[in-house]
Motif scaffolding. Structure first.
Motif, short mmCIF file in Angstrom:
data_model
loop_
_atom_site.label_atom_id
_atom_site.label_comp_id
_atom_site.label_asym_id
_atom_site.label_seq_id
_atom_site.Cartn_x
_atom_site.Cartn_y
_atom_site.Cartn_z
N GLY A 1 18.52 -19.39 31.29
CA GLY A 1 17.80 -20.58 30.88
C GLY A 1 18.39 -21.08 29.58
O GLY A 1 19.61 -21.19 29.41
N ALA A 2 17.53 -21.34 28.61
CA ALA A 2 17.99 -21.75 27.29
C ALA A 2 18.23 -20.55 26.38
O ALA A 2 18.66 -20.71 25.24
N GLY A 3 17.94 -19.34 26.89
CA GLY A 3 18.15 -18.13 26.12
C GLY A 3 19.39 -17.38 26.56
O GLY A 3 20.24 -17.92 27.28
N HIS A 4 19.48 -16.11 26.15
CA HIS A 4 20.66 -15.30 26.46
C HIS A 4 20.26 -13.86 26.71
O HIS A 4 19.21 -13.40 26.25
N ALA A 5 21.14 -13.15 27.40
CA ALA A 5 21.04 -11.70 27.55
C ALA A 5 22.41 -11.11 27.26
O ALA A 5 23.45 -11.72 27.58
N VAL A 6 22.42 -9.92 26.63
CA VAL A 6 23.68 -9.27 26.29
C VAL A 6 23.61 -7.80 26.69
O VAL A 6 22.52 -7.23 26.83
N LEU A 7 24.79 -7.21 26.86
CA LEU A 7 24.92 -5.78 27.13
C LEU A 7 25.62 -5.11 25.96
O LEU A 7 26.60 -5.64 25.43
N ALA B 1 11.28 -13.58 25.96
CA ALA B 1 12.09 -13.44 24.75
C ALA B 1 13.16 -14.52 24.74
O ALA B 1 13.55 -15.03 25.80
N ASP B 2 13.61 -14.87 23.56
CA ASP B 2 14.75 -15.79 23.46
C ASP B 2 16.06 -15.07 23.71
O ASP B 2 17.01 -15.66 24.22
N GLU C 1 13.47 -16.28 34.61
CA GLU C 1 13.38 -17.37 33.64
C GLU C 1 12.07 -18.10 33.84
O GLU C 1 11.63 -18.34 34.97
N ARG C 2 11.43 -18.45 32.72
CA ARG C 2 10.20 -19.22 32.79
C ARG C 2 10.21 -20.24 31.65
O ARG C 2 10.33 -19.86 30.48
N ALA C 3 10.12 -21.51 32.00
CA ALA C 3 10.13 -22.59 31.02
C ALA C 3 11.36 -22.51 30.12
O ALA C 3 11.28 -22.74 28.91
#
Length: 384
Positions: free
Chosen positions: A300-306, A153-154, A136-138
């Motif tokens: 962070g403020a974003g997401h990751a999905v599988l 990426a978001d 995570e960055r910023a």
């Protein structure tokens, strides 16, 4: 009174799709079609890597997704039969035949992959990009690659298959485990046996199954045989949970002899001859995994999905691998579109997507084990 439509944000979310096989390109094409223009696909294999794969069954919902992408079935379906012919074998001769109807069409990985990737706009697909970390960055998810590059990426969509790096990073406690049998696969570049137009399934005895179907240029066959982990390692050069695909270069002479011998013992003469004549072979150890409990992770403020096999690889008998991935991808893009177009709450939209698709993925895991047990596969029963 019609409620006013809330204005969508002027800023397009950046979306990184990890995996360039089937589910990844389909996800990217659906996103681009829906108006998302900051989409990038990262594939670990270099552009020079040999590509190929076997038979894939696509059910009607998945075929409809491809229709919506403007991919005509005639482009990737060479034989339009919907029949599955199941044949019991006794003493190497047919004993009983049952004809069923499959609610879909068969294609090959090669045909479908070509149909998808040739539609990706220039600059979307980046090959040779092996993901090593997700940080995570910023407040934004950041992918790190083996060559030292990074990409922010978001949303990060991991569609990177059975050996998913994304699953290892996001859900490390769920690890692959070997089910005790191998799908030996071959592409016989010879004229199909007389009259072969349908998907043919031969069942010589418990613990053995042989599938055969016509494909462009010949026949695709899969021969399921029990095999210990140590035997697979000796024949293919690595443990089944490490070498989840034994490519043609990994198939040893001993592995070839093993398959040919069982074909001679168990299959009708014409099918045993077809196996012997096949030069291009692979082996796929059948794997299980603990069912997933989630598909979405905040970063962070974003997401990751599988998605697809990255979320949960299922046994091939379920015929749900590609179908799960395509249906999940379509559902994900629908949720993201509602967020972008109508300012729908993104975490709620993603968790609604998860609530809809997770039960089907879990059910496929359980169903695969039930089918394998019914067929006697993975029990290491002695074959005749």
């Amino acid at each position: 009174m019609t409620p006013p439509v809330r204005p969508a944000s002027d800023r397009q979310p950046t979306i990184a799709v990890v995996g360039g096989s089937l589910t990844g390109p389909i996800t990217a094409l659906l996103l681009l079609q829906a108006g998302f223009d900051a989409v990038t696909v990262f594939e670990a294999a270099p552009a020079s890597a040999p590509l190929g794969g076997g038979l894939i069954g696509l059910e009607r919902p998945a075929l409809d997704v491809l229709d919506r992408l403007g991919i005509d079935q005639r482009e990737f379906v060479a034989h339009d039969s919907e029949a599955i012919v199941e044949m019991s074998i006794r003493d190497r001769h047919p004993a009983e035949t049952i004809r069923r109807t499959y609610p879909g069409r068969n294609t090959t990985w090669t045909l479908l992959h070509h149909a998808l990737t040739r539609r990706l706009p220039a600059g979307v697909l980046h090959t040779g990009m092996k993901v090593t970390a997700l940080t995570e960055r910023a407040g934004q998810p950041v992918l790190r690659f083996r060559d030292g590059h990074t990409a922010a990426a978001d949303l990060v969509v991991f569609a990177d298959g059975r050996s998913s790096t994304g699953r290892r990073l996001l859900d490390p406690h769920r690890r692959l485990r070997y089910a005790g049998y191998v799908a030996h696969r071959g592409l016989a570049e010879i004229t199909p046996p007389a009259g072969l137009r349908d998907f043919l399934r031969l069942q010589p005895c418990p613990g053995v199954q042989f599938n055969l179907a016509p494909v462009p240029g010949g026949c695709d066959w899969t021969f399921y045989l029990d095999c210990t982990s140590a035997e697979y390692a000796r024949r293919s050069g690595a443990d089944p949970t490490r070498r989840v695909f034994a490519l043609p270069r990994h198939v040893s002479p001993a592995a070839r002899t093993h398959v040919d011998t069982h074909a001679e013992l168990l299959l009708p003469a014409e099918h045993a001859a077809l196996v012997r004549a096949t030069s291009t072979r692979m082996a796929v150890p059948v794997l299980d995994i603990t069912p997933p409990e989630r598909m979405v992770w905040p970063v962070g403020a974003g997401h990751a999905v599988l998605l697809g096999d990255a979320l949960v690889p299922v046994r091939p008998h379920t015929a749900r691998g590609a179908n799960n991935g395509i249906e999940q991808a379509a559902g994900l893009v629908a949720a993201l579109t509602q967020h972008r177009k109508y300012a729908a709450d993104l975490p709620a939209a993603l968790h609604g997507w998860q609530r809809r698709h997770l039960p089907a993925a879990v059910a496929a895991v359980h169903r695969g084990a039930v089918i394998g047990h019914r067929l006697g596969l993975g029990t290491h029963q002695p074959t005749p």
